[in-house]
Design a protein around this motif. Structure first.
Motif, PDB file in Angstrom:
ATOM      1  N   ALA A  89      12.898  19.404 -32.030  1.00 48.75           N
ATOM      2  CA  ALA A  89      11.934  18.489 -31.405  1.00 48.75           C
ATOM      3  C   ALA A  89      12.505  17.085 -31.314  1.00 48.75           C
ATOM      4  N   LEU A  90      13.265  16.692 -32.329  1.00 48.21           N
ATOM      5  CA  LEU A  90      13.875  15.357 -32.334  1.00 48.21           C
ATOM      6  C   LEU A  90      14.826  15.179 -31.151  1.00 48.21           C
ATOM      7  N   ILE A  91      15.668  16.168 -30.916  1.00 52.08           N
ATOM      8  CA  ILE A  91      16.632  16.062 -29.807  1.00 52.08           C
ATOM      9  C   ILE A  91      15.898  16.018 -28.462  1.00 52.08           C
ATOM     10  N   VAL A  92      14.884  16.865 -28.331  1.00 50.00           N
ATOM     11  CA  VAL A  92      14.128  16.894 -27.073  1.00 50.00           C
ATOM     12  C   VAL A  92      13.445  15.548 -26.824  1.00 50.00           C
ATOM     13  N   HIS A  93      12.804  15.019 -27.892  1.00 50.56           N
ATOM     14  CA  HIS A  93      12.092  13.752 -27.703  1.00 50.56           C
ATOM     15  C   HIS A  93      13.070  12.587 -27.505  1.00 50.56           C
ATOM     16  N   SER A  94      14.198  12.641 -28.187  1.00 52.82           N
ATOM     17  CA  SER A  94      15.213  11.596 -27.991  1.00 52.82           C
ATOM     18  C   SER A  94      15.682  11.591 -26.540  1.00 52.82           C
ATOM     19  N   PHE A  95      15.836  12.755 -25.966  1.00 50.28           N
ATOM     20  CA  PHE A  95      16.253  12.882 -24.567  1.00 50.28           C
ATOM     21  C   PHE A  95      15.202  12.267 -23.642  1.00 50.28           C
ATOM     22  N   ILE A  96      13.934  12.533 -23.972  1.00 48.43           N
ATOM     23  CA  ILE A  96      12.848  12.037 -23.113  1.00 48.43           C
ATOM     24  C   ILE A  96      12.771  10.516 -23.144  1.00 48.43           C
ATOM     25  N   VAL A  97      12.856   9.918 -24.344  1.00 48.20           N
ATOM     26  CA  VAL A  97      12.682   8.463 -24.446  1.00 48.20           C
ATOM     27  C   VAL A  97      13.850   7.703 -23.838  1.00 48.20           C
ATOM     28  N   LEU A  98      15.014   8.368 -23.680  1.00 49.88           N
ATOM     29  CA  LEU A  98      16.160   7.719 -23.048  1.00 49.88           C
ATOM     30  C   LEU A  98      16.005   7.667 -21.519  1.00 49.88           C
ATOM     31  N   ARG A  99      14.896   8.190 -20.995  1.00 50.45           N
ATOM     32  CA  ARG A  99      14.545   8.127 -19.573  1.00 50.45           C
ATOM     33  C   ARG A  99      15.653   8.660 -18.654  1.00 50.45           C
ATOM     34  N   PRO A 100      15.988   9.940 -18.824  1.00 48.67           N
ATOM     35  CA  PRO A 100      17.038  10.510 -17.964  1.00 48.67           C
ATOM     36  C   PRO A 100      16.610  10.600 -16.498  1.00 48.67           C
ATOM     37  N   GLY A 101      15.302  10.470 -16.236  1.00 52.22           N
ATOM     38  CA  GLY A 101      14.840  10.543 -14.845  1.00 52.22           C
ATOM     39  C   GLY A 101      15.356   9.418 -13.981  1.00 52.22           C
ATOM     40  N   SER A 102      15.798   8.335 -14.615  1.00 49.91           N
ATOM     41  CA  SER A 102      16.323   7.200 -13.845  1.00 49.91           C
ATOM     42  C   SER A 102      17.779   7.407 -13.437  1.00 49.91           C
ATOM     43  N   LEU A 103      18.374   8.478 -13.934  1.00 51.91           N
ATOM     44  CA  LEU A 103      19.775   8.760 -13.616  1.00 51.91           C
ATOM     45  C   LEU A 103      19.895   9.421 -12.247  1.00 51.91           C
ATOM     46  N   PRO A 104      21.078   9.351 -11.629  1.00 51.78           N
ATOM     47  CA  PRO A 104      21.317  10.120 -10.410  1.00 51.78           C
ATOM     48  C   PRO A 104      21.164  11.617 -10.699  1.00 51.78           C
TER      49      PRO A 104
END
Length: 487
Positions: free
Chosen positions: A87-102
């Motif tokens: 859960a930590l890895i998943v949430h860490s991924f989410i908070v880093l806002r990967p949606g803003s990436l190409p």
């Protein structure tokens, strides 16, 4: 309130996710989740400190880990931590806002996050499985249900004082038995009998081997077997000319004649332990019966055992099997036949080969091998061993067993010409066993202390410089792998 930050790039996402594995909360701090990040880091540090406190405050951590409560806790804790880290890895991924990436960056970061989450779970899953499998194996092997004729649960409930778990013993004596019971044979013939006597402080061990064909076995005075065989264990010859009154038949005979014990069933283990203890002048604490036909599975479970076969060993009903001479790693079946075959050989050579296999197992079953092949070893062991060792004693026996691996292990084999198996000198056997145990317990080399130790046999006065040499020449005690060749 979260602090606004500039979106991270794809490679930065990967880096912060990797850092979050070993420093939970790092990715949250980078993403501006300050309170969450600090809380995660604080919990992580508190957890590490708690583990350190447990380690420092527990004198016998390895022993405590043999208890059901600890193993259950480890399995449950590992499973919970696995879920939490996922859960930590998943949430860490989410908070880093990967949606803003190409799009390409999102695919790269998402794939990496998924793989990382799975990889992180694997060690925790393996740890939980290890602890639970180990717990189940111990409970399957070390069961005290009264099946051996004793009081159900009496040994398991044995009160063990933490300050003196050995109850005043300086040595623990465990009878290691190789039996050949299978579906096509009635009863158990104990064709391999070795008493391991272990110093509880140093781990120094003497492995005392008695031959299967020892005749006229004497029983402890006052016991039912001694009353039935006042002049020693002797029966009429079998129809085929063989004998069923050798040492390897004591267990089977006692099991087959409950009337001698007031109708009590399954007295074989108890009688054999008492008989061997009386023969050697030692008290046998517990026994462990190894099914020789399951022995091969244990060898295979550790990936084979490297042995020097001095000369070809033939086996099989029609001499069709062959273990060729040479130094190499043997699979389970070949290792078993190397230790078991008497074709074109004798009991005494076989006893030496068995000693060599035991020595090779002790040397080669290293912790790394055991851990990587643990499930296979656990399954093989459950099918292999029958014992009366109380479950609670494992807390103290397991650390002692690891001490033995790095201690001095010697052996004594009571074979001709040291003794006559047809007309044994019982006093000589006891004297040799006593000396071997005394020498093993000595804090200095045998030659330096032997002259100061009392002996039950007369010895003429000799010059101090010559006595140790002569004693060494006449000493039947050997190292465990002496005469086994270099493997």
């Amino acid at each position: 309130m979260r602090q606004a930050i500039k979106p991270v790039r794809a490679w930065a996402v990967l880096g912060w996710l990797a850092l979050a594995v070993v420093a939970p909360g790092a990715a949250h701090l980078r993403a501006g989740w300050r309170k969450t990040g600090l809380t995660l880091l604080g919990c992580y540090a508190a957890g590490l400190l708690a583990l350190l406190a447990v380690r420092l405050s527990t004198d016998n951590l390895l022993g405590d880990l043999q208890q059901n409560s600890w193993l259950t806790g480890v399995a449950a804790g590992a499973a919970a931590l696995g879920v939490a880290w996922f859960a930590l890895i998943v949430h860490s991924f989410i908070v880093l806002r990967p949606g803003s990436l190409p799009q390409s960056g999102q695919i790269l970061a998402g794939t990496f996050a998924g793989l990382l989450a799975v990889v992180v779970v694997l060690p925790f899953g393996a740890g939980a499985n290890f602890a639970w499998t180990y717990r189940q194996a111990l409970n399957d092997i070390f069961v005290n249900d009264g099946s051996d004729g004793g009081d159900p649960g009496a040994q398991a409930a044995e009160k063990i004082r933490p300050e003196d778990p050995w109850a005043g013993r300086t040595r623990v004596n465990i009878l290691l038995i190789g039996g050949d019971a299978d579906d096509n044979r009635i009863g158990v013939r104990t064709d391999s009998m070795n008493l391991a006597t272990v110093d509880v402080k140093t781990g120094n061990t003497v492995l005392i081997s008695l031959p299967r064909n020892l005749e006229n076995v004497r029983f402890r005075p006052g016991t039912p077997m001694a009353q039935h065989f006042p002049n020693g264990f002797r029966l009429p010859p079998d129809p085929g000319g063989g004998r069923s009154d050798l040492l390897n038949s004591v267990w089977e005979y006692a099991d087959a004649h409950p009337e001698l014990f007031g109708g009590k069933q399954h007295q074989g283990p108890k009688v054999l332990m008492d008989t061997i203890g009386y023969t050697l002048g030692l008290k046998v604490d517990w026994y462990a019966l190894v099914n020789m036909w399951g022995f091969a599975r244990l060898i295979d479970a550790i990936g084979g055992v490297r042995i020097t076969v001095e000369q070809d060993v033939v086996f099989g009903r029609y001499n069709e099997g062959l273990v060729k001479a040479g130094t190499r790693k043997l699979k389970g079946a070949d290792a078993m036949w190397y230790a078991r075959s008497r074709t074109f050989s004798d009991d005494y050579t076989r006893m030496r080969r068995q000693r060599c296999v035991i020595g090779a197992l002790l040397n080669q079953a290293d912790p790394a091998t055991v851990l990587t092949r643990f499930n296979k070893i656990a399954v093989a062991t459950k099918e292999l061993i029958r014992t009366d060792i109380p479950r609670p004693m494992l807390q103290h026996l397991v650390p002692l067993a690891l001490t033995v691996k790095n201690a001095k292990v010697t052996s004594v084999q009571f074979v001709p010409p040291l003794i006559s198996t047809a007309y044994p000198d019982w006093a000589k056997i006891r004297t040799i066993a006593e000396k071997a145990v005394r020498d093993s317990a000595a804090s200095r080399p045998v030659a330096a202390t032997a002259s100061a130790a009392p002996s039950s046999s007369p010895s003429p006065s000799k010059s101090p410089s010559k006595a140790p040499k002569k004693q060494k020449e006449n000493d039947p005690t050997k190292t465990l792998t002496e005469g086994c060749g270099s493997a």
